[in-house]
Structure formats: C-alpha cells, structure tokens
Design a protein around this motif. Structure first.
Motif, PDB file in Angstrom:
ATOM      1  N   PHE A   1      68.219  50.477  26.939  1.00 34.44           N
ATOM      2  CA  PHE A   1      68.803  49.366  26.671  1.00 34.44           C
ATOM      3  C   PHE A   1      70.554  49.668  27.166  1.00 34.44           C
ATOM      4  N   LEU A   2      71.054  50.474  26.518  1.00 38.51           N
ATOM      5  CA  LEU A   2      72.375  50.520  26.676  1.00 38.51           C
ATOM      6  C   LEU A   2      72.723  50.745  28.035  1.00 38.51           C
ATOM      7  N   ALA A   3      71.728  51.573  29.442  1.00 41.18           N
ATOM      8  CA  ALA A   3      71.783  51.364  30.532  1.00 41.18           C
ATOM      9  C   ALA A   3      71.973  50.137  30.783  1.00 41.18           C
ATOM     10  N   ASP A   4      70.937  49.520  30.982  1.00 40.23           N
ATOM     11  CA  ASP A   4      70.547  48.442  31.634  1.00 40.23           C
ATOM     12  C   ASP A   4      71.615  47.760  31.360  1.00 40.23           C
ATOM     13  N   ALA A   5      72.709  47.435  29.645  1.00 46.90           N
ATOM     14  CA  ALA A   5      73.497  46.499  29.761  1.00 46.90           C
ATOM     15  C   ALA A   5      75.116  47.409  30.206  1.00 46.90           C
ATOM     16  N   VAL A   6      75.082  48.018  30.525  1.00 46.71           N
ATOM     17  CA  VAL A   6      76.266  49.024  30.977  1.00 46.71           C
ATOM     18  C   VAL A   6      75.464  48.394  32.786  1.00 46.71           C
ATOM     19  N   LEU A   7      74.403  48.249  33.083  1.00 47.86           N
ATOM     20  CA  LEU A   7      74.298  48.288  34.624  1.00 47.86           C
ATOM     21  C   LEU A   7      74.510  46.572  35.049  1.00 47.86           C
ATOM     22  N   LEU A   8      73.871  45.221  33.884  1.00 43.83           N
ATOM     23  CA  LEU A   8      74.384  44.019  34.206  1.00 43.83           C
ATOM     24  C   LEU A   8      75.792  44.513  33.618  1.00 43.83           C
ATOM     25  N   LEU A   9      76.451  44.385  32.920  1.00 41.36           N
ATOM     26  CA  LEU A   9      77.800  45.209  33.039  1.00 41.36           C
ATOM     27  C   LEU A   9      78.527  44.381  34.333  1.00 41.36           C
ATOM     28  N   HIS A  10      78.529  46.080  34.549  1.00 42.19           N
ATOM     29  CA  HIS A  10      78.843  46.179  36.254  1.00 42.19           C
ATOM     30  C   HIS A  10      78.938  45.552  37.411  1.00 42.19           C
ATOM     31  N   LEU A  11      77.900  44.475  37.140  1.00 43.65           N
ATOM     32  CA  LEU A  11      77.095  43.888  38.532  1.00 43.65           C
ATOM     33  C   LEU A  11      78.261  42.817  37.968  1.00 43.65           C
ATOM     34  N   GLY A  12      78.357  42.304  36.777  1.00 46.64           N
ATOM     35  CA  GLY A  12      78.686  40.765  36.578  1.00 46.64           C
ATOM     36  C   GLY A  12      80.506  41.041  36.427  1.00 46.64           C
ATOM     37  N   PHE A  13      80.705  42.765  36.383  1.00 47.85           N
ATOM     38  CA  PHE A  13      82.629  42.934  37.033  1.00 47.85           C
ATOM     39  C   PHE A  13      82.717  43.029  38.262  1.00 47.85           C
ATOM     40  N   ILE A  14      81.831  43.315  39.059  1.00 46.29           N
ATOM     41  CA  ILE A  14      81.847  43.266  40.908  1.00 46.29           C
ATOM     42  C   ILE A  14      82.001  42.422  41.240  1.00 46.29           C
ATOM     43  N   LEU A  15      81.254  40.798  40.499  1.00 41.73           N
ATOM     44  CA  LEU A  15      80.834  39.724  40.819  1.00 41.73           C
ATOM     45  C   LEU A  15      82.333  39.079  40.857  1.00 41.73           C
ATOM     46  N   PHE A  16      83.015  39.015  39.267  1.00 39.85           N
ATOM     47  CA  PHE A  16      84.048  38.679  38.947  1.00 39.85           C
ATOM     48  C   PHE A  16      85.444  39.395  39.804  1.00 39.85           C
TER      49      PHE A  16
ATOM     50  N   ARG B   1      75.088  58.316  31.425  1.00 38.22           N
ATOM     51  CA  ARG B   1      75.270  59.356  30.692  1.00 38.22           C
ATOM     52  C   ARG B   1      73.947  58.238  29.813  1.00 38.22           C
ATOM     53  N   MET B   2      73.482  57.817  29.696  1.00 36.88           N
ATOM     54  CA  MET B   2      73.011  56.646  28.846  1.00 36.88           C
ATOM     55  C   MET B   2      71.213  57.002  29.386  1.00 36.88           C
ATOM     56  N   ARG B   3      71.087  56.740  31.187  1.00 36.65           N
ATOM     57  CA  ARG B   3      70.182  57.215  31.722  1.00 36.65           C
ATOM     58  C   ARG B   3      69.394  58.411  31.271  1.00 36.65           C
ATOM     59  N   LEU B   4      70.621  59.652  31.008  1.00 34.58           N
ATOM     60  CA  LEU B   4      69.668  60.862  30.844  1.00 34.58           C
ATOM     61  C   LEU B   4      69.626  61.021  29.025  1.00 34.58           C
ATOM     62  N   LEU B   5      70.589  60.521  28.582  1.00 37.05           N
ATOM     63  CA  LEU B   5      70.544  60.326  27.261  1.00 37.05           C
ATOM     64  C   LEU B   5      69.404  59.835  26.631  1.00 37.05           C
ATOM     65  N   ALA B   6      67.949  58.685  27.423  1.00 36.14           N
ATOM     66  CA  ALA B   6      67.318  58.061  26.978  1.00 36.14           C
ATOM     67  C   ALA B   6      66.401  58.429  28.030  1.00 36.14           C
ATOM     68  N   GLY B   7      65.715  60.255  28.403  1.00 41.45           N
ATOM     69  CA  GLY B   7      65.366  60.402  29.395  1.00 41.45           C
ATOM     70  C   GLY B   7      65.381  60.365  31.059  1.00 41.45           C
ATOM     71  N   ASP B   8      65.849  59.299  31.261  1.00 41.26           N
ATOM     72  CA  ASP B   8      65.601  60.025  32.733  1.00 41.26           C
ATOM     73  C   ASP B   8      66.778  59.886  33.465  1.00 41.26           C
ATOM     74  N   ALA B   9      66.530  59.992  34.731  1.00 46.04           N
ATOM     75  CA  ALA B   9      67.164  61.436  35.876  1.00 46.04           C
ATOM     76  C   ALA B   9      68.391  60.012  35.783  1.00 46.04           C
ATOM     77  N   GLY B  10      69.633  60.002  35.906  1.00 49.68           N
ATOM     78  CA  GLY B  10      70.887  59.400  36.608  1.00 49.68           C
ATOM     79  C   GLY B  10      69.992  59.139  37.948  1.00 49.68           C
ATOM     80  N   TYR B  11      71.273  58.900  38.485  1.00 44.20           N
ATOM     81  CA  TYR B  11      71.400  58.109  40.049  1.00 44.20           C
ATOM     82  C   TYR B  11      73.073  59.404  40.787  1.00 44.20           C
ATOM     83  N   SER B  12      72.451  59.491  41.744  1.00 42.27           N
ATOM     84  CA  SER B  12      74.794  59.890  42.229  1.00 42.27           C
ATOM     85  C   SER B  12      75.213  59.335  43.353  1.00 42.27           C
ATOM     86  N   GLY B  13      76.464  59.412  43.109  1.00 41.16           N
ATOM     87  CA  GLY B  13      76.869  58.052  43.774  1.00 41.16           C
ATOM     88  C   GLY B  13      77.416  57.527  43.320  1.00 41.16           C
ATOM     89  N   GLY B  14      77.502  56.126  43.802  1.00 44.50           N
ATOM     90  CA  GLY B  14      77.905  55.027  42.506  1.00 44.50           C
ATOM     91  C   GLY B  14      76.866  53.792  42.646  1.00 44.50           C
TER      92      GLY B  14
END
Length: 153
Positions: A5-20, A63-76
């Motif tokens: 949930f936190l990883a997805d929240a950061v994802l949405l925050l990131h998208l909002g920041f880019i739009l801003f 980091r949140m994705r790794l803590l959730a047991g998912d694989a993170g991703y490389s790049g931005g």
C-alpha cells in the motif's frame, strides 16, 4: 500488505509530482502563491532529467516494494512506468534531455500565457465607478426606448 500500500501511495505521489512539475503553472494561474513551490519543483524535475539522476521517490518506492516481498525495479519512475506507456523503446540519454527540454518549454509557454493574460486583464479591467443610483429595470428601459407613450385612459 502495508508496504505494498505504501509503495503504491509513493507511486501515486510520484506521478502527482511529475504532473505538477510539467503542468503546475496552470495551478499557479489560479493560485499565484504556488509560484515559488512550482518553480522549485520544476527546477528539481529539470535537474533530475538533465543530470540523469534517479528521484529519491523511486528509491523509497523500491524499498517499500522489497519490504512487501515484491521485486523492486531498476532505473527511474519514468523509465519503469511512463515510458512503456508512451514509448515502446527504452530510455536513452537523448530522450532524457528531450524530456528536460519539454519540461522547460511547456512551463515557459504556460508562464508566458499567464503573464499575457494578467496584462490583458489589467488593462481591460479598469475599475468602474460605482453609482449610488439604482439601475433601471428591463421593463422601464424597454418603455423608455419604445418612444412616446399615450396616457392610459
């Protein structure tokens, strides 16, 4: 579960920041107090692209994705989420520079539009003198423009 949930929240925050970063000048047109915040965000977004750096929000999300047991991703963030939607190929350095130029051009264009709009509004919007007399109603205005009236019998 909470880390996903936190990883997805950061994802949405990131998208909002880019739009801003890209379109925040439109908010500044309505709320001028956001100007310093938007200029700082746009400068940050421009710098990240020009320097080829990775935004810290990408690291937080990974980091949140790794803590959730998912694989993170490389790049931005843009490499991973946005480019596959817009461009089928991978991010190149020249594409990163083009994105930075796009941020600069879009914001410059929006700020020129804002300044012109305010100048036009400033010259066209001269303060009107307020009269203390009541305005005539539509009916009385229509009677007055209809010409001479015969007295009612």
């Amino acid at each position: 579960m909470i880390y996903r949930f936190l990883a997805d929240a950061v994802l949405l925050l990131h998208l909002g920041f880019i739009l801003f970063v890209v379109f925040g000048a439109l908010l500044v047109a309505r709320r001028p107090r956001l100007l310093p915040l938007h200029l700082a965000a746009a400068a940050w977004g421009f710098a990240i692209e020009v320097l080829g750096a990775i935004c810290p929000l990408t690291h937080v999300e990974n980091r949140m994705r790794l803590l959730a047991g998912d694989a993170g991703y490389s790049g931005g963030f843009i490499d991973h989420y946005l480019l596959p939607l817009v461009y089928p190929g991978a991010m190149t350095r020249s594409l990163q520079i083009a994105l930075a130029a796009g941020v600069l051009l879009i914001n410059a264009g929006l700020y020129v539009w804002i300044v012109r709009r305010r100048r036009v509004a400033g010259t066209a919007g001269q303060p009107m003198a307020h009269s203390t007399q009541a305005k005539p109603s539509r009916a009385s205005s229509a009677k007055a423009s209809a010409g001479p009236q015969e007295p009612a019998a």
